[in-house]
Design a protein around this motif. Structure first.
Motif, mmCIF file in Angstrom:
data_model
loop_
_atom_site.group_PDB
_atom_site.id
_atom_site.type_symbol
_atom_site.label_atom_id
_atom_site.label_comp_id
_atom_site.label_asym_id
_atom_site.label_seq_id
_atom_site.Cartn_x
_atom_site.Cartn_y
_atom_site.Cartn_z
ATOM 1 N N HIS A 144 19.895 -13.835 45.421
ATOM 2 C CA HIS A 144 18.875 -12.563 44.776
ATOM 3 C C HIS A 144 20.078 -11.750 43.883
ATOM 4 O O HIS A 144 19.796 -11.158 43.122
ATOM 5 N N VAL A 145 21.402 -11.948 44.254
ATOM 6 C CA VAL A 145 22.332 -11.065 43.708
ATOM 7 C C VAL A 145 22.439 -11.798 42.362
ATOM 8 O O VAL A 145 22.616 -11.069 41.126
ATOM 9 N N ILE A 146 22.586 -13.053 42.203
ATOM 10 C CA ILE A 146 22.728 -13.784 40.818
ATOM 11 C C ILE A 146 21.609 -13.315 40.125
ATOM 12 O O ILE A 146 21.533 -13.050 38.846
ATOM 13 N N VAL A 147 20.034 -13.585 40.598
ATOM 14 C CA VAL A 147 18.980 -13.122 39.808
ATOM 15 C C VAL A 147 19.013 -11.685 39.272
ATOM 16 O O VAL A 147 18.745 -11.377 38.210
ATOM 17 N N ALA A 148 19.573 -10.824 40.271
ATOM 18 C CA ALA A 148 19.479 -9.252 39.514
ATOM 19 C C ALA A 148 20.582 -9.217 38.553
ATOM 20 O O ALA A 148 20.285 -8.698 37.635
ATOM 21 N N ALA A 149 21.721 -9.877 38.640
ATOM 22 C CA ALA A 149 22.808 -10.033 37.556
ATOM 23 C C ALA A 149 22.497 -10.513 36.383
ATOM 24 O O ALA A 149 22.477 -10.009 35.156
ATOM 25 N N MET A 150 21.464 -11.432 36.414
ATOM 26 C CA MET A 150 21.024 -12.089 35.135
ATOM 27 C C MET A 150 19.997 -11.324 34.254
ATOM 28 O O MET A 150 19.952 -11.036 33.354
ATOM 29 N N ARG A 151 19.174 -10.629 35.217
ATOM 30 C CA ARG A 151 18.425 -9.647 34.770
ATOM 31 C C ARG A 151 19.152 -8.378 33.877
ATOM 32 O O ARG A 151 18.747 -8.183 32.935
ATOM 33 N N GLU A 152 19.967 -7.848 34.666
ATOM 34 C CA GLU A 152 20.940 -6.911 34.199
ATOM 35 C C GLU A 152 21.430 -7.383 32.786
ATOM 36 O O GLU A 152 21.744 -6.367 31.880
ATOM 37 N N GLN A 153 22.084 -8.570 32.913
ATOM 38 C CA GLN A 153 22.724 -8.970 31.685
ATOM 39 C C GLN A 153 21.835 -9.931 30.583
ATOM 40 O O GLN A 153 22.324 -10.323 29.612
ATOM 41 N N LYS A 154 20.665 -9.714 30.917
ATOM 42 C CA LYS A 154 19.538 -10.368 29.966
ATOM 43 C C LYS A 154 19.779 -11.992 29.995
ATOM 44 O O LYS A 154 19.729 -12.554 28.759
ATOM 45 N N VAL A 155 20.242 -12.425 31.013
ATOM 46 C CA VAL A 155 20.206 -13.963 30.896
ATOM 47 C C VAL A 155 19.195 -14.633 31.420
ATOM 48 O O VAL A 155 18.592 -14.559 32.505
ATOM 49 N N MET B 7 28.178 -23.222 24.090
ATOM 50 C CA MET B 7 27.290 -22.515 24.836
ATOM 51 C C MET B 7 28.207 -22.353 25.792
ATOM 52 O O MET B 7 28.958 -22.913 26.596
ATOM 53 N N ARG B 8 27.952 -21.175 26.484
ATOM 54 C CA ARG B 8 28.548 -20.435 27.744
ATOM 55 C C ARG B 8 27.835 -20.519 28.781
ATOM 56 O O ARG B 8 26.517 -19.946 28.679
ATOM 57 N N VAL B 9 28.077 -21.186 29.944
ATOM 58 C CA VAL B 9 27.560 -21.296 30.864
ATOM 59 C C VAL B 9 28.242 -20.874 32.155
ATOM 60 O O VAL B 9 29.533 -21.178 32.565
ATOM 61 N N SER B 10 27.368 -20.134 32.775
ATOM 62 C CA SER B 10 27.927 -19.740 34.424
ATOM 63 C C SER B 10 27.759 -20.679 35.311
ATOM 64 O O SER B 10 26.512 -21.029 35.561
ATOM 65 N N VAL B 11 28.586 -21.142 35.978
ATOM 66 C CA VAL B 11 28.464 -22.090 37.221
ATOM 67 C C VAL B 11 28.772 -21.511 38.546
ATOM 68 O O VAL B 11 29.819 -20.912 38.550
ATOM 69 N N PHE B 12 27.661 -21.725 39.665
ATOM 70 C CA PHE B 12 28.058 -21.310 40.899
ATOM 71 C C PHE B 12 27.959 -22.504 41.783
ATOM 72 O O PHE B 12 27.325 -23.440 41.544
ATOM 73 N N GLY B 13 29.068 -22.753 42.610
ATOM 74 C CA GLY B 13 29.333 -23.935 43.463
ATOM 75 C C GLY B 13 30.026 -24.934 42.810
ATOM 76 O O GLY B 13 29.888 -26.111 43.051
ATOM 77 N N ALA C 250 26.641 -15.108 29.191
ATOM 78 C CA ALA C 250 26.307 -16.581 29.411
ATOM 79 C C ALA C 250 24.896 -16.763 28.621
ATOM 80 O O ALA C 250 23.925 -15.978 28.577
ATOM 81 N N ASP C 251 24.768 -17.996 28.289
ATOM 82 C CA ASP C 251 23.508 -18.410 27.736
ATOM 83 C C ASP C 251 22.644 -19.161 28.898
ATOM 84 O O ASP C 251 21.556 -19.266 28.734
ATOM 85 N N ALA C 252 23.276 -19.512 29.827
ATOM 86 C CA ALA C 252 22.680 -20.032 30.861
ATOM 87 C C ALA C 252 23.358 -20.086 32.289
ATOM 88 O O ALA C 252 24.597 -19.908 32.246
ATOM 89 N N VAL C 253 22.577 -20.153 33.346
ATOM 90 C CA VAL C 253 23.382 -20.376 34.625
ATOM 91 C C VAL C 253 23.057 -21.414 35.515
ATOM 92 O O VAL C 253 21.815 -21.937 35.422
ATOM 93 N N VAL C 254 23.900 -22.161 35.976
ATOM 94 C CA VAL C 254 23.950 -23.595 36.536
ATOM 95 C C VAL C 254 24.274 -23.179 37.868
ATOM 96 O O VAL C 254 25.525 -22.917 38.188
ATOM 97 N N ALA D 190 31.678 -9.278 41.143
ATOM 98 C CA ALA D 190 32.278 -10.486 40.469
ATOM 99 C C ALA D 190 31.132 -11.293 39.973
ATOM 100 O O ALA D 190 31.036 -12.084 38.876
ATOM 101 N N VAL D 191 29.754 -11.408 40.567
ATOM 102 C CA VAL D 191 28.707 -12.129 40.170
ATOM 103 C C VAL D 191 28.305 -11.586 38.587
ATOM 104 O O VAL D 191 28.110 -12.650 37.749
ATOM 105 N N GLU D 192 28.215 -10.279 38.481
ATOM 106 C CA GLU D 192 27.718 -9.720 37.027
ATOM 107 C C GLU D 192 28.621 -10.192 36.073
ATOM 108 O O GLU D 192 28.449 -10.468 34.932
ATOM 109 N N GLN D 193 29.993 -10.102 36.458
ATOM 110 C CA GLN D 193 31.163 -10.695 35.456
ATOM 111 C C GLN D 193 31.060 -12.091 35.210
ATOM 112 O O GLN D 193 31.143 -12.408 33.792
ATOM 113 N N ALA D 194 30.556 -12.900 36.124
ATOM 114 C CA ALA D 194 30.627 -14.200 35.756
ATOM 115 C C ALA D 194 29.325 -14.538 34.633
ATOM 116 O O ALA D 194 29.445 -15.519 34.135
ATOM 117 N N VAL D 195 28.171 -13.735 35.035
ATOM 118 C CA VAL D 195 26.933 -14.119 34.091
ATOM 119 C C VAL D 195 27.134 -13.156 33.006
ATOM 120 O O VAL D 195 26.519 -13.640 31.999
#
Length: 212
Positions: free
Chosen positions: A89-100, A1-7, A64-68, A56-61
């Motif tokens: 909010h930026v992460i949520v928007a990027a997830m929507r854009e990338q359908k994660v 699984m591909r997972v994007s991690v923030f923090g 991805a199969d999931a974001v942690v 950069a956030v969009e590149q990270a997600v």
């Protein structure tokens, strides 16, 4: 699984990244200072950037199969602004854009889940937080609302007292007033709970409180 991690350079995030890699997942970590990320692994992709950097956030997600998210606010009384709320909010928007769809993150029992029953933590913790860490509480509330107010498939673990003690492997989870959940929990065990939510479906679109 591909997972994007923030923090991933934080006290909990570094355990999240390490545990994901140990389980064979591919990790894409967005960090401001790569030198602080001491992990090296062929399945680790490091992306340099701030949460305010939408590209950069969009590149990270992407892919991805999931974001942690192991992001947490500064506990300094002098802290001001809402960089983590804005960044979420930026992460949520990027997830929507990338359908994660899958988001796993952290919050506090100062914030209630609809499944909770009346509990002393709902009364005491917000008062203490407003007195001691007013900006941190505002950030946690804003971060949480950014996710729960979206259509994401989220699980947000509410923690009270993270410690640096060795992992116990014992986790209590549930909802206040229903389940026996304490306060202290090791950061390694918190990370293990977050990682487990990649496959555990019990807490979909819920905010369980967790402890050792």
């Amino acid at each position: 699984m591909r997972v994007s991690v923030f923090g991933a350079t934080g006290g909990i995030g570094r355990h999240v990244a390490r545990q994901l890699l140990d389980e064979g997942h591919h990790v894409a970590a967005l960090v401001r200072t790569p030198a602080k990320l001491t992990i090296t692994d062929t399945d680790l992709t490091v992306i340099t950037g701030a949460l305010s950097d939408r590209a950069a956030v969009e590149q990270a997600v992407t892919g991805a199969d999931a974001v942690v998210s192991a992001l947490g606010p500064s506990l300094k009384r002098s802290a001001t602004g809402t960089p983590l709320t804005d960044g979420t909010h930026v992460i949520v928007a990027a997830m929507r854009e990338q359908k994660v769809a899958r988001f796993i993150g952290l919050a506090t029992p100062s914030l209630a889940d609809p499944r909770d029953k009346p509990h002393w933590k709902h009364k005491v913790l917000p008062v203490m937080a407003r007195l001691m860490f007013p900006n941190a509480l505002a950030e946690l509330a804003g971060m949480t609302e950014a996710v729960t107010g979206s259509d994401l498939d989220y699980t947000i673990a509410r923690i009270t007292n993270p410690t640096d003690k060795p992992a116990t492997g014992h986790v209590r989870s549930g909802f206040l007033g229903h389940d026996k959940v304490g306060s202290a929990m090791t950061r390694e065990d918190i990370a293990a709970f977050l990682v487990s939510q990649l496959t555990d479906t019990r807490y979909r679109r819920a905010m369980p409180a967790i402890s050792n």
